[in-house]
Motif scaffolding. Structure first.
Motif, PDB file in Angstrom:
ATOM      1  N   THR A 110       0.848  -1.190   0.000  1.00  0.00           N
ATOM      2  CA  THR A 110       0.000   0.000   0.000  1.00  0.00           C
ATOM      3  C   THR A 110       0.886   1.243   0.000  1.00  0.00           C
ATOM      4  OG1 THR A 110      -0.046   0.145   2.423  1.00  0.00           O
ATOM      5  CG2 THR A 110      -1.756  -1.210   1.378  1.00  0.00           C
ATOM      6  N   ARG A 111       0.314   2.378  -0.319  1.00  0.00           N
ATOM      7  CA  ARG A 111       1.088   3.618  -0.312  1.00  0.00           C
ATOM      8  C   ARG A 111       1.595   3.937   1.087  1.00  0.00           C
ATOM      9  NH1 ARG A 111      -2.254   8.278  -3.173  1.00  0.00           N
ATOM     10  NH2 ARG A 111      -3.908   7.352  -1.913  1.00  0.00           N
ATOM     11  N   LYS A 112       0.787   3.678   2.113  1.00  0.00           N
ATOM     12  CA  LYS A 112       1.238   3.938   3.482  1.00  0.00           C
ATOM     13  C   LYS A 112       2.391   3.018   3.861  1.00  0.00           C
ATOM     14  CE  LYS A 112      -2.995   5.888   5.447  1.00  0.00           C
ATOM     15  NZ  LYS A 112      -4.058   5.722   6.479  1.00  0.00           N
ATOM     16  N   GLY A 113       2.296   1.759   3.465  1.00  0.00           N
ATOM     17  CA  GLY A 113       3.375   0.834   3.759  1.00  0.00           C
ATOM     18  C   GLY A 113       4.674   1.253   3.098  1.00  0.00           C
ATOM     19  N   ILE A 114       4.595   1.698   1.872  1.00  0.00           N
ATOM     20  CA  ILE A 114       5.782   2.127   1.141  1.00  0.00           C
ATOM     21  C   ILE A 114       6.330   3.439   1.696  1.00  0.00           C
ATOM     22  CG2 ILE A 114       6.623   2.886  -1.113  1.00  0.00           C
ATOM     23  CD1 ILE A 114       6.235  -0.155  -0.748  1.00  0.00           C
ATOM     24  N   SER A 115       5.459   4.303   2.201  1.00  0.00           N
ATOM     25  CA  SER A 115       5.935   5.586   2.737  1.00  0.00           C
ATOM     26  C   SER A 115       6.840   5.365   3.948  1.00  0.00           C
ATOM     27  CB  SER A 115       4.758   6.496   3.100  1.00  0.00           C
ATOM     28  OG  SER A 115       4.047   5.997   4.225  1.00  0.00           O
ATOM     29  N   SER A 129      21.896  -1.848   6.940  1.00  0.00           N
ATOM     30  CA  SER A 129      21.525  -2.894   5.993  1.00  0.00           C
ATOM     31  C   SER A 129      20.030  -3.171   6.135  1.00  0.00           C
ATOM     32  CB  SER A 129      22.335  -4.165   6.278  1.00  0.00           C
ATOM     33  OG  SER A 129      22.031  -5.172   5.343  1.00  0.00           O
ATOM     34  N   LEU A 130      19.276  -2.885   5.074  1.00  0.00           N
ATOM     35  CA  LEU A 130      17.816  -2.925   5.125  1.00  0.00           C
ATOM     36  C   LEU A 130      17.278  -3.843   4.034  1.00  0.00           C
ATOM     37  CD1 LEU A 130      15.199  -1.592   6.347  1.00  0.00           C
ATOM     38  CD2 LEU A 130      15.376   0.080   4.492  1.00  0.00           C
ATOM     39  N   ARG A 131      16.444  -4.808   4.430  1.00  0.00           N
ATOM     40  CA  ARG A 131      15.751  -5.669   3.467  1.00  0.00           C
ATOM     41  C   ARG A 131      14.264  -5.641   3.782  1.00  0.00           C
ATOM     42  NH1 ARG A 131      18.881  -9.057   0.541  1.00  0.00           N
ATOM     43  NH2 ARG A 131      17.180  -8.720  -0.945  1.00  0.00           N
ATOM     44  N   VAL A 132      13.469  -5.682   2.744  1.00  0.00           N
ATOM     45  CA  VAL A 132      12.017  -5.556   2.871  1.00  0.00           C
ATOM     46  C   VAL A 132      11.362  -6.926   2.734  1.00  0.00           C
ATOM     47  CG1 VAL A 132       9.925  -4.568   1.852  1.00  0.00           C
ATOM     48  CG2 VAL A 132      12.011  -3.189   2.021  1.00  0.00           C
ATOM     49  N   LEU A 163       2.471  -8.035  -5.539  1.00  0.00           N
ATOM     50  CA  LEU A 163       3.904  -8.298  -5.603  1.00  0.00           C
ATOM     51  C   LEU A 163       4.578  -7.369  -6.608  1.00  0.00           C
ATOM     52  CD1 LEU A 163       6.107 -10.072  -4.432  1.00  0.00           C
ATOM     53  CD2 LEU A 163       5.659 -11.736  -6.256  1.00  0.00           C
ATOM     54  N   ALA A 164       3.928  -7.129  -7.727  1.00  0.00           N
ATOM     55  CA  ALA A 164       4.487  -6.218  -8.728  1.00  0.00           C
ATOM     56  C   ALA A 164       4.583  -4.800  -8.172  1.00  0.00           C
ATOM     57  CB  ALA A 164       3.626  -6.246  -9.990  1.00  0.00           C
ATOM     58  N   PHE A 165       3.596  -4.391  -7.387  1.00  0.00           N
ATOM     59  CA  PHE A 165       3.625  -3.065  -6.759  1.00  0.00           C
ATOM     60  C   PHE A 165       4.843  -2.934  -5.846  1.00  0.00           C
ATOM     61  CE2 PHE A 165       2.599  -0.484  -3.018  1.00  0.00           C
ATOM     62  CZ  PHE A 165       2.291   0.730  -3.601  1.00  0.00           C
ATOM     63  N   VAL A 218       9.985  -0.813  -4.266  1.00  0.00           N
ATOM     64  CA  VAL A 218      11.076  -1.133  -3.349  1.00  0.00           C
ATOM     65  C   VAL A 218      12.344  -1.546  -4.089  1.00  0.00           C
ATOM     66  CG1 VAL A 218      11.765  -2.751  -1.526  1.00  0.00           C
ATOM     67  CG2 VAL A 218       9.508  -1.721  -1.470  1.00  0.00           C
ATOM     68  N   GLY A 219      12.199  -2.115  -5.261  1.00  0.00           N
ATOM     69  CA  GLY A 219      13.352  -2.522  -6.056  1.00  0.00           C
ATOM     70  C   GLY A 219      14.125  -3.667  -5.417  1.00  0.00           C
ATOM     71  N   ASP A 220      15.437  -3.558  -5.455  1.00  0.00           N
ATOM     72  CA  ASP A 220      16.293  -4.654  -4.974  1.00  0.00           C
ATOM     73  C   ASP A 220      16.234  -4.850  -3.467  1.00  0.00           C
ATOM     74  OD1 ASP A 220      17.102  -5.130  -7.553  1.00  0.00           O
ATOM     75  OD2 ASP A 220      18.952  -3.971  -7.392  1.00  0.00           O
TER      76      ASP A 220
END
Length: 328
Positions: A188-193, A208-211, A222-224, A229-231
């Motif tokens: 969601t947009r809030k999650g990504i913010s 070191s950050l992984r999502v 998943l595509a969103f 988030v990218g790599d």
């Protein structure tokens, strides 16, 4: 390894941190679990009742004892009253091991038996009615920062900390005390913010950050996440009837977790192992000193009445040489 779980409130951060803790314990790794969230839910997520979780000793309440123990014979610190949450270790300080018994664990940690293995659980303590209007929650997590500054941990030894939600972790230097930070993000947009904010704050400190994607319901979700988030996207945790039963009060065996979600936990473990290989003891120690000096200038010197910069031992680096010398 020192591992943190962060994310937006309601993202599933505590659930995933508890699952990761269960997984590590099930394969036989020693684990200290730390509940550093303002909402203390890690205990119940590990199978404790609400009453048992509420009865856990508070790290904050034992801070004077923790300081006195960690001070040891450090000649640069003449009393525990001169220590603050960022005080770094030096020659003569007592260093903690994950696998040992010591007075700090005896007072502040409680064993939690799981369906496979067991862990030690520590909690900062809940934000109480007495704290309202007079205290900051970050004063409670000061004990965690102090412990991590004095902790020796080796391969296949874990401290897993469930952090407070959102970007509040950046109110102290605690966010730099981890080898790897898992950010749990909903599609969601809030999650990504929250991810973007954390990424921006952490950029200058080599965090070191992984999502971990959570509540992913299909290919579009998943595509969103991949697009936003990218790599940094490590994996995603799918729908889980196992988690639903757990949240309803059942105690399903970990071995009955869905195979795809069990594979996610294995991916997290592999990422943690890789983070240990990249650990830089000099940078870790230097960051502890950096935040100590900032806190000293901001409020610590005035509170203690001394120049806290004199506590820094320039010849001390917390690292493998201490681990090799310390008794297991």
């Amino acid at each position: 390894m020192k591992i943190a779980f962060v994310g937006k409130g309601g993202s599933g951060k505590t659930t995933l941190s508890a699952l990761f803790i269960r997984h590590l314990a099930a394969v036989g790794h020693p684990v200290i679990a730390v509940d550093a969230d303002i909402n203390q839910h890690l205990g119940p997520a590990l199978g404790l009742t609400d009453d048992q979780g509420g009865a856990l000793p508070s790290l904050g309440a034992h801070l004077p004892m923790i300081k006195d123990y960690l001070r040891g014979d450090n000649p640069l610190i003449t009393s525990a009253d001169e220590m603050i949450k960022t005080t770094p270790p030096g020659r003569g300080s007592r260093l903690l091991r994950i696998v040992e018994d010591n007075p700090v664990y005896a007072a502040c940690a409680r064993p939690v038996a799981l369906d496979e293995g067991s862990v030690r659980l520590m909690a900062t303590g809940a934000f109480t009615e007495e704290d309202l209007g007079v205290a900051c929650y970050h004063s409670k997590v000061g004990a965690v920062e102090l412990l991590l500054n004095h902790l020796l941990d080796g391969q296949h030894e874990y401290v897993v900390t469930d952090m407070t939600a959102g970007s509040d972790s950046f109110a102290s230097g605690l966010f730099t005390r981890f080898d790897l930070t898992f950010l749990v993000a909903e599609p969601t947009r809030k999650g990504i913010s929250v991810y973007r904010q954390y990424k921006e704050y952490a950029r200058d400190f080599g965090v070191s950050l992984r999502v971990i994607g959570n509540k992913v319901q299909g290919p579009d979700d998943l595509a969103f996440l991949r697009r936003e988030v990218g790599d940094d996207l490590l994996t995603s945790f799918g729908h889980s009837e196992w988690v639903r039963r757990l949240e309803q009060g059942a105690e399903p065996a970990l071995r009955t977790l869905e195979p795809a979600n069990r594979e996610v936990l294995a991916q997290l473990t592999a990422a943690a192992d890789g983070a240990l290989a990249r650990r830089d003891p000099r940078r870790y120690t230097a960051q502890a000193v950096h935040f100590h000096l900032r806190n000293a200038e901001s409020w610590g010197n005035a509170k203690t009445g001394i120049d806290l910069a004199t506590q820094v031992d320039p010849e001390f680096v917390l690292g493998a040489t201490h681990l090799d010398a310390a008794p297991a």
